[in-house]
Scaffold this motif. Structure first.
Motif, PDB file in Angstrom:
ATOM      1  N   GLY A  56       0.830  -1.189   0.000  1.00  0.00           N
ATOM      2  CA  GLY A  56       0.000   0.000   0.000  1.00  0.00           C
ATOM      3  C   GLY A  56       0.873   1.250   0.000  1.00  0.00           C
ATOM      4  N   GLY A  57       0.262   2.379  -0.228  1.00  0.00           N
ATOM      5  CA  GLY A  57       0.957   3.663  -0.102  1.00  0.00           C
ATOM      6  C   GLY A  57       1.943   3.981  -1.210  1.00  0.00           C
ATOM      7  N   GLN A  58       1.818   3.337  -2.365  1.00  0.00           N
ATOM      8  CA  GLN A  58       2.758   3.623  -3.468  1.00  0.00           C
ATOM      9  C   GLN A  58       2.212   4.747  -4.358  1.00  0.00           C
ATOM     10  OE1 GLN A  58       4.728   0.068  -5.341  1.00  0.00           O
ATOM     11  NE2 GLN A  58       2.906  -0.993  -4.571  1.00  0.00           N
ATOM     12  N   ALA A  69      -9.063   2.532  -2.500  1.00  0.00           N
ATOM     13  CA  ALA A  69      -8.179   3.511  -1.858  1.00  0.00           C
ATOM     14  C   ALA A  69      -7.890   3.024  -0.447  1.00  0.00           C
ATOM     15  CB  ALA A  69      -8.842   4.887  -1.833  1.00  0.00           C
TER      16      ALA A  69
HETATM   17  O1  LIG Z   1      -3.447  -4.185  -4.085  1.00  0.00           O
HETATM   18  C1  LIG Z   1      -2.879  -3.361  -3.402  1.00  0.00           C
HETATM   19  C2  LIG Z   1      -1.391  -3.352  -3.341  1.00  0.00           C
HETATM   20  O2  LIG Z   1      -0.896  -4.374  -4.095  1.00  0.00           O
HETATM   21  C3  LIG Z   1      -3.663  -2.381  -2.572  1.00  0.00           C
HETATM   22  O3  LIG Z   1      -5.038  -2.621  -2.775  1.00  0.00           O
HETATM   23  C4  LIG Z   1      -3.368  -0.933  -2.906  1.00  0.00           C
HETATM   24  O4  LIG Z   1      -2.042  -0.640  -2.945  1.00  0.00           O
HETATM   25  C5  LIG Z   1      -4.152   0.027  -2.034  1.00  0.00           C
HETATM   26  O5  LIG Z   1      -3.362   0.827  -1.276  1.00  0.00           O
HETATM   27  P1  LIG Z   1      -3.128   2.398  -1.559  1.00  0.00           P
HETATM   28  O6  LIG Z   1      -4.469   3.002  -1.843  1.00  0.00           O
HETATM   29  O7  LIG Z   1      -2.528   2.878  -0.292  1.00  0.00           O
HETATM   30  O8  LIG Z   1      -2.209   2.493  -2.739  1.00  0.00           O
END
Ligand SMILES: O=C(CO)[C@H](O)[C@H](O)COP(=O)(O)O
Ligand SMILES: [Fe+2]
Length: 249
Positions: A176-178, A224
């Motif tokens: 997450g958080g990319q 999100a």
């Molecule tokens: O599948 C995912 C990562 O592989 C997550 O669903 C995704 O990254 C959601 O996180 P963020 O909104 O913080 O990017």
């Protein structure tokens, strides 16, 4: 008219120590679905959790009253052997089983020949199998996968083998958080042009700063994680993401 906005907070960024409450809270704050990221440490370089955790959070969120309805558990299966886990996730309370195209087409390292026949499959077989287990079927593509691999699958006339949703990853899956990859949006636009009523999900880096681009391209299912669970006012973020999609319909 494109399909309605569906906002699906990714619980990857929720407080895992209080996951049940985090899930019920986000639905109360206006979320449509819960996006549940399942990672196996093979298909992606990270691990999350499996079906037992889904079983535990299911009672905290009312089951959807219709297909695609509020409370849908949208399980994003970032796993090397997607066929192997379909029944476990159905029993756990998954409503939409979204597997990766790349996992479905590649052979998997099975321990025995029996395992192998259980786990290796094609995308069309996978979709049919997920439907046979009474779940909606989604198919996801990573940034390195061209969108045209999906035409044959989406143009299929055999209804049981047609997916209910396509997920276009807007980050490399695993964390997450990319940072949002706008480079993936032409895939969304091409899908929307060919399939006006298809549910098209985008996942990775979606926030108030990136939603307009994704909605312009034609995405209607918005994942999100950090933007919702990291917000001071998650209900406000969910409402803004929804409005951005709705005003383009
Ligand atoms: O599948 C995912 C990562 O592989 C997550 O669903 C995704 O990254 C959601 O996180 P963020 O909104 O913080 O990017
Ligand atoms: Fe995801």
């Amino acid at each position: 008219m494109s399909p309605p906005a569906i906002i699906a907070p990714s619980i990857l960024s929720a407080d895992f120590a209080a996951l049940g409450k985090a899930c019920s809270d986000t639905i109360e704050q206006g979320a449509s679905w819960l996006h549940i990221d399942i990672m196996d440490g093979h298909f992606v370089p990270n691990m999350t959790f499996g079906a037992p955790v889904v079983t535990k959070i299911r009672p905290h969120v009312k089951r959807p009253s219709s297909a695609h309805g509020t409370g849908t558990f949208d399980c994003h299966m970032m796993i090397a052997e997607p066929k192997k886990w379909v029944k476990d996730f159905q029993k756990a309370g998954c409503d939409l089983y979204c597997f990766h195209y790349e996992a479905a087409i590649s052979s998997t390292a099975a321990e025995t020949p029996a395992d192998h026949s259980e786990s290796k499959t094609s995308p069309k077989d996978m979709i049919r199998y997920v439907h046979e287990q009474s779940m909606l079927a989604g198919i996801a593509i990573k940034p390195d996968t061209p969108v045209d691999v999906l035409w044959d699958i989406l143009d299929n006339q055999t209804q049981e083998e047609v997916p209910d949703m396509v997920l276009v990853m807007t980050v490399h899956p695993g964390f997450g958080g990319q940072k949002f990859m706008a480079s993936e949006l032409p895939k969304v636009a091409a899908l929307r042009q060919r399939y006006p009523t298809l549910n098209i999900e985008v996942d990775g880096g979606l926030s108030e700063a990136t939603i307009d681009q994704a909605a312009d391209a034609g995405a209607n299912v918005i994942v999100a994680g950090s933007a919702v669970f990291g917000a001071k006012d998650p209900a406000d973020v969910i409402a803004k993401l929804r409005d951005a999609v709705e005003k383009r319909r």
